[in-house]
Scaffold this active site. Structure first.
Site, short mmCIF file in Angstrom:
data_model
loop_
_atom_site.label_atom_id
_atom_site.label_comp_id
_atom_site.label_asym_id
_atom_site.label_seq_id
_atom_site.Cartn_x
_atom_site.Cartn_y
_atom_site.Cartn_z
N LYS A 24 16.95 -6.58 -3.34
CA LYS A 24 16.83 -5.13 -3.14
C LYS A 24 15.41 -4.79 -2.69
CE LYS A 24 15.78 -4.54 -8.05
NZ LYS A 24 16.35 -4.17 -9.36
N TYR A 55 -13.90 9.46 2.67
CA TYR A 55 -13.52 10.80 2.25
C TYR A 55 -13.97 11.10 0.83
CZ TYR A 55 -10.39 10.86 6.28
OH TYR A 55 -9.88 10.82 7.54
#
Ligand SMILES: *Cc1c(COP(=O)(O)O)cnc(C)c1O
Length: 370
Positions: free
Chosen positions: A34, A265
């Site tokens: 999965k 940032y």
């Protein structure tokens, strides 16, 4: 070409599969693929392991259909069963097996077409996880309803899932196993097919959970499901596993920075001395988390360097110190070698290795070696 690269070692994968087989002796193995095989590439991995495992486990009908579409003929099991708008006849069309976890899924099976071959189902018992599965109280009644549906095969496989398999000191797991056995003792033996309790933790820590089928997710990829710290005796290495994934990129710039200047940032990191910064083509757009903590290490040419400043979408910065020997184009490893297992990155950041692996994005290119 993308620069963030998920390099997968085929030999490590096969080594881990053998290690699992050795640990559980003659049990059937379900390779859980999965979430794009925990970002290892579901289709390629299933192609590689086809015929060497007994089942593939997925969590969505669409994943199973995709595997059939690329030609995978092995048994495939839906671990969460059908969702409410899934068409049950697709189980017959694509010859899929499914977990049955709640009564509305029993209702859905009543729509199976009796013209086609009956499908194999796995009755999911809730023994303590309290997520999916029939509670002990309702299980016998639900099982009896399930067994009388025309479109399914008998006997019925029986499964449960451990909630605290990573806690080696707790009695919770033994209690779950006891409840599982109590349920078995209440139903007709002839209706009981294969039993499955263990996922990765069960494989390595709970031999009485091995039963007939073990569901192997993260350990197949060479990552330990147990709590990581430097003292831990249940690291992947201790378990005899090899990390299949190396997550890496390269240095795309080297900048000098002066003492007192801050970077990226938010200017959350300021240089304490004149030094050099490496700019790496890796960011949260590739799946390396933005919330990674300052000083999380990366590996370059045999040394560890700290990440500084905020991780950006496409780039991040590492402190190369005052006299770097690194050059443009040098490989930067984020996890996957002995010095930097993904468990360690997870541990340093209060994250789970499962999450770090599965959040990688499709911009990171998967490459298979050996
Ligand atoms: C994801 C999953 C697994 C695999 O778990 P690991 O801890 O990665 O081995 C096994 N069983 C079920 C039902 C799952 O959902």
């Amino acid at each position: 070409m993308s620069i963030a690269t998920i390099e997968i070692s085929v030999s490590a994968l096969l080594h881990n599969l053998n290690r699992i087989k050795e640990t559980v002796a003659n049990r059937f193995i379900m390779a859980v693929v999965k979430a794009n095989a925990y970002s290892h590439g579901k289709n390629q991995l299933a192609t590689l392991l086809s015929g060497q495992v007994d089942y593939f486990g997925v969590s969505r009908l669409s994943e199973a259909i995709e595997l059939r579409t690329i030609g995978i003929q092995d048994r495939i099991v839906l671990l969460e069963g059908l969702f409410s708008d899934d068409d049950p006849e697709l189980l017959q069309t694509y010859q899929l097996e499914t977990f049955i976890t709640q009564s509305n899924q029993i209702e859905q099976l009543k729509r199976l077409d009796p013209k086609f071959d009956p499908i194999k189902v796995w009755f999911k018992l809730d023994t303590g996880m309290h997520r999916l599965g029939f509670s002990i109280k309702e299980a016998v009644r639900a099982f009896n309803e399930l067994k009388s549906i025309k479109g399914i095969q008998l006997p019925i496989n029986i499964a449960t899932h451990l909630a605290n398999g990573d806690d080696l000191s707790s009695s919770f797991t033994l209690n779950q196993i006891k409840q599982f056995d109590q349920f078995l003792s209440q139903i007709d033996e002839k209706l009981i097919g294969l039993q499955s309790i263990a996922a990765s933790t069960g494989i390595f820590a709970w031999p009485t959970s091995h039963r007939d089928v073990v569901r192997s997710g993260i350990v197949l990829y060479g990552v330990s499901p147990f709590f990581y710290d430097e003292e831990n005796k249940a690291t992947a290495k201790e378990l005899g596993l090899k990390p299949a994934m190396t997550f890496k990129s390269e240095l795309i710039a080297i900048q000098s920075i002066q003492k007192g200047e801050s970077v990226s940032y938010g200017s959350i990191w300021t240089a304490e001395k004149d030094s050099y910064l490496g700019v790496v083509a890796m960011g949260y757009g590739d799946g390396y988390p933005r919330e990674i903590k300052a000083n999380t290490p990366v590996w370059i040419n045999g040394s560890l360097y700290p990440i500084v400043g905020r991780v950006c979408m496409d780039m991040l910065l590492v402190d190369l110190g005052t006299n770097p020997k690194e050059q443009l184009g040098d490989t930067v490893i984020f996890w996957g070698n002995d010095a930097l297992p993904v468990e360690k990155i997870a541990y340093l950041n209060d994250m789970s290795p499962y999450e770090l692996l599965t959040r990688l994005t499709s911009r990171s290119q998967i490459k298979y070696v050996e």
